[in-house]
Design a protein around this motif. Structure first.
Motif, PDB file in Angstrom:
ATOM      1  N   ILE A 193      20.287 103.427  78.891  1.00  0.00           N
ATOM      2  CA  ILE A 193      20.934 102.558  77.896  1.00  0.00           C
ATOM      3  C   ILE A 193      21.656 103.405  76.840  1.00  0.00           C
ATOM      4  CG2 ILE A 193      18.856 102.278  76.472  1.00  0.00           C
ATOM      5  CD1 ILE A 193      19.750  99.224  76.304  1.00  0.00           C
ATOM      6  N   CYS A 194      22.894 103.055  76.554  1.00  0.00           N
ATOM      7  CA  CYS A 194      23.753 103.925  75.738  1.00  0.00           C
ATOM      8  C   CYS A 194      23.542 103.691  74.240  1.00  0.00           C
ATOM      9  CB  CYS A 194      25.221 103.727  76.140  1.00  0.00           C
ATOM     10  SG  CYS A 194      26.013 102.323  75.340  1.00  0.00           S
ATOM     11  N   PRO A 195      24.088 104.578  73.425  1.00  0.00           N
ATOM     12  CA  PRO A 195      23.908 104.482  71.964  1.00  0.00           C
ATOM     13  C   PRO A 195      24.361 103.139  71.394  1.00  0.00           C
ATOM     14  CG  PRO A 195      24.909 106.582  72.550  1.00  0.00           C
ATOM     15  CD  PRO A 195      24.827 105.783  73.813  1.00  0.00           C
ATOM     16  N   LYS A 196      25.386 102.568  71.966  1.00  0.00           N
ATOM     17  CA  LYS A 196      25.939 101.307  71.460  1.00  0.00           C
ATOM     18  C   LYS A 196      25.026 100.127  71.820  1.00  0.00           C
ATOM     19  CE  LYS A 196      29.823 100.354  73.555  1.00  0.00           C
ATOM     20  NZ  LYS A 196      29.686  99.160  74.429  1.00  0.00           N
ATOM     21  N   CYS A 197      24.416 100.171  73.014  1.00  0.00           N
ATOM     22  CA  CYS A 197      23.632  99.034  73.518  1.00  0.00           C
ATOM     23  C   CYS A 197      22.160  99.077  73.137  1.00  0.00           C
ATOM     24  CB  CYS A 197      23.745  98.967  75.038  1.00  0.00           C
ATOM     25  SG  CYS A 197      25.410  98.647  75.632  1.00  0.00           S
ATOM     26  N   PHE A 198      21.671 100.224  72.661  1.00  0.00           N
ATOM     27  CA  PHE A 198      20.231 100.326  72.395  1.00  0.00           C
ATOM     28  C   PHE A 198      19.909  99.892  70.968  1.00  0.00           C
ATOM     29  CE2 PHE A 198      16.222 102.898  71.706  1.00  0.00           C
ATOM     30  CZ  PHE A 198      15.436 101.966  72.345  1.00  0.00           C
ATOM     31  N   VAL A 253      26.325 107.480  81.652  1.00  0.00           N
ATOM     32  CA  VAL A 253      26.461 106.168  82.295  1.00  0.00           C
ATOM     33  C   VAL A 253      25.446 105.213  81.662  1.00  0.00           C
ATOM     34  CG1 VAL A 253      26.168 104.890  84.447  1.00  0.00           C
ATOM     35  CG2 VAL A 253      27.232 107.161  84.475  1.00  0.00           C
ATOM     36  N   CYS A 254      25.908 104.019  81.269  1.00  0.00           N
ATOM     37  CA  CYS A 254      25.038 103.040  80.604  1.00  0.00           C
ATOM     38  C   CYS A 254      24.522 102.004  81.594  1.00  0.00           C
ATOM     39  CB  CYS A 254      25.787 102.350  79.472  1.00  0.00           C
ATOM     40  SG  CYS A 254      24.810 101.063  78.669  1.00  0.00           S
ATOM     41  N   THR A 255      23.202 101.896  81.722  1.00  0.00           N
ATOM     42  CA  THR A 255      22.580 100.932  82.641  1.00  0.00           C
ATOM     43  C   THR A 255      22.850  99.493  82.206  1.00  0.00           C
ATOM     44  OG1 THR A 255      20.572 101.364  81.374  1.00  0.00           O
ATOM     45  CG2 THR A 255      20.724 102.361  83.552  1.00  0.00           C
ATOM     46  N   TYR A 256      22.960  99.270  80.912  1.00  0.00           N
ATOM     47  CA  TYR A 256      23.178  97.918  80.379  1.00  0.00           C
ATOM     48  C   TYR A 256      24.573  97.410  80.738  1.00  0.00           C
ATOM     49  CZ  TYR A 256      22.590  94.159  76.885  1.00  0.00           C
ATOM     50  OH  TYR A 256      22.456  92.942  76.250  1.00  0.00           O
ATOM     51  N   GLU A 257      25.536  98.318  80.817  1.00  0.00           N
ATOM     52  CA  GLU A 257      26.936  97.921  81.037  1.00  0.00           C
ATOM     53  C   GLU A 257      27.372  98.017  82.494  1.00  0.00           C
ATOM     54  OE1 GLU A 257      29.718  99.463  77.893  1.00  0.00           O
ATOM     55  OE2 GLU A 257      27.875 100.481  77.278  1.00  0.00           O
ATOM     56  N   ASP A 258      26.746  98.911  83.268  1.00  0.00           N
ATOM     57  CA  ASP A 258      27.177  99.144  84.646  1.00  0.00           C
ATOM     58  C   ASP A 258      26.425  98.178  85.566  1.00  0.00           C
ATOM     59  OD1 ASP A 258      27.613 100.100  87.250  1.00  0.00           O
ATOM     60  OD2 ASP A 258      27.738 102.182  86.589  1.00  0.00           O
TER      61      ASP A 258
HETATM   62 ZN   LIG Z   1      25.952 100.595  76.793  1.00  0.00          ZN
END
Ligand SMILES: [Zn+2]
Length: 284
Positions: A193-198, A253-258
């Motif tokens: 999970i990326c900085p934006k989504c966490f 790679v972001c798990t939340y977005e991919d």
């Molecule tokens: Zn993300």
């Protein structure tokens, strides 16, 4: 380490990944790791398996409420696509802790065809008969390779494990168990999970700020909620140990977005799990 030193080092870290499919099974890799012929590594996508519904389709998690037979079959499909000997796998048994175990060929099959290892979030080996496997669904995978000692480490780093420095513990085990020097170790970070989504509560954000004062890791999203940059938390613990910035390789790679990946948070817990793998191909 001061904030200036951290930012100077962090600017040298460039995220990169590659993606391939074989028989419908997607595999993410780190180009810097692929450059070493003595190891093989990767991270599974959710494609190409036999699971259905919210587990569709390559669910590699035994801890979710799905038929065990499906997961066993998914591992067979995955190992075939990734060229992993099925009987070489040693799986983590995570508890969001910081226990790291040194394993060898006597542990092969544990967590798959044999009973699980004791609780552990990290695994280290220098045995080429072993494929290290860890499970993920937003949590980071940390990959470690020491080309000099031909030693490897892999761990599950959820936010709790990252906060408690599981990365530091893997490097410690590589030093103790395999005589590795941090300056020789190459580190990678898998899809997560990326900085934006966490998004986190203020209490959790405060804990991170206290634990990693050298690192500007707190943000705020459009809802006004705190966010934490776990990729910086990963880099911070590697750098603290003496890993060189040019040897740190996040996939970015972001798990939340991919949508090719399971995300525990995006899918509100009704989802499957992915596997990270790392193994030594031969002893030089
Ligand atoms: Zn993300």
């Amino acid at each position: 380490m001061t904030r200036e030193q951290f930012e100077r080092d962090y600017a040298k870290i460039v995220p990169a990944f590659a993606y391939r499919e074989r028989n419908g099974v997607g595999i993410y890799t780190i180009p810097a790791f692929s450059a070493y012929p003595d190891i093989d590594h990767g991270f599974s996508a959710r494609t190409g398996g036999v699971s259905t519904g919210c587990f569709s389709s390559l669910n590699l998690s035994f801890t979710r409420p799905e038929q065990r037979d499906n997961v066993v079959e998914n591992y067979r499909i995955f190992c075939d696509a990734a060229d992993i000997p099925l009987d070489s796998m040693v799986m983590d048994h995570y508890e969001h802790g910081t226990t790291v175990l040194l394993v060898d060929r006597l542990d092969c099959g544990k967590g798959y065809t044999k009973p699980e290892l004791p609780f552990c979030d990290g695994l280290v080996t220098d045995d080429p008969e072993v494929t290290l496997i860890t499970g993920h669904a937003d949590c980071m995978a940390f990959y470690f390779y020491d080309p000099k000692r031909q030693a490897i480490g892999l761990c599950h780093a959820g936010w709790r494990g990252a906060l408690d420095r599981i990365g530091t513990e893997v490097i410690r085990m590589m030093r103790v168990g395999c005589k590795s020097e941090p300056g020789d170790i190459i580190c990678g970070v898998g899809p997560s999970i990326c900085p934006k989504c966490f998004e986190v509560g203020d209490d959790v954000a405060d804990e991170f700020e206290a634990a990693f004062p050298q690192c500007d890791l707190r943000g705020v999203n459009e809802k006004g909620k705190a966010t934490i940059d776990l990729w910086r938390v990963a880099a911070a613990q590697f750098l603290e140990c003496g890993v060189r910035p040019e040897n740190i390789h996040p996939m970015g790679v972001c798990t939340y977005e991919d949508t090719r990946l399971y995300s525990h948070r995006r899918d509100k817990g009704r989802t499957g799990g992915m596997a990270a793998y790392l193994r030594i191909l031969k002893k030089s």
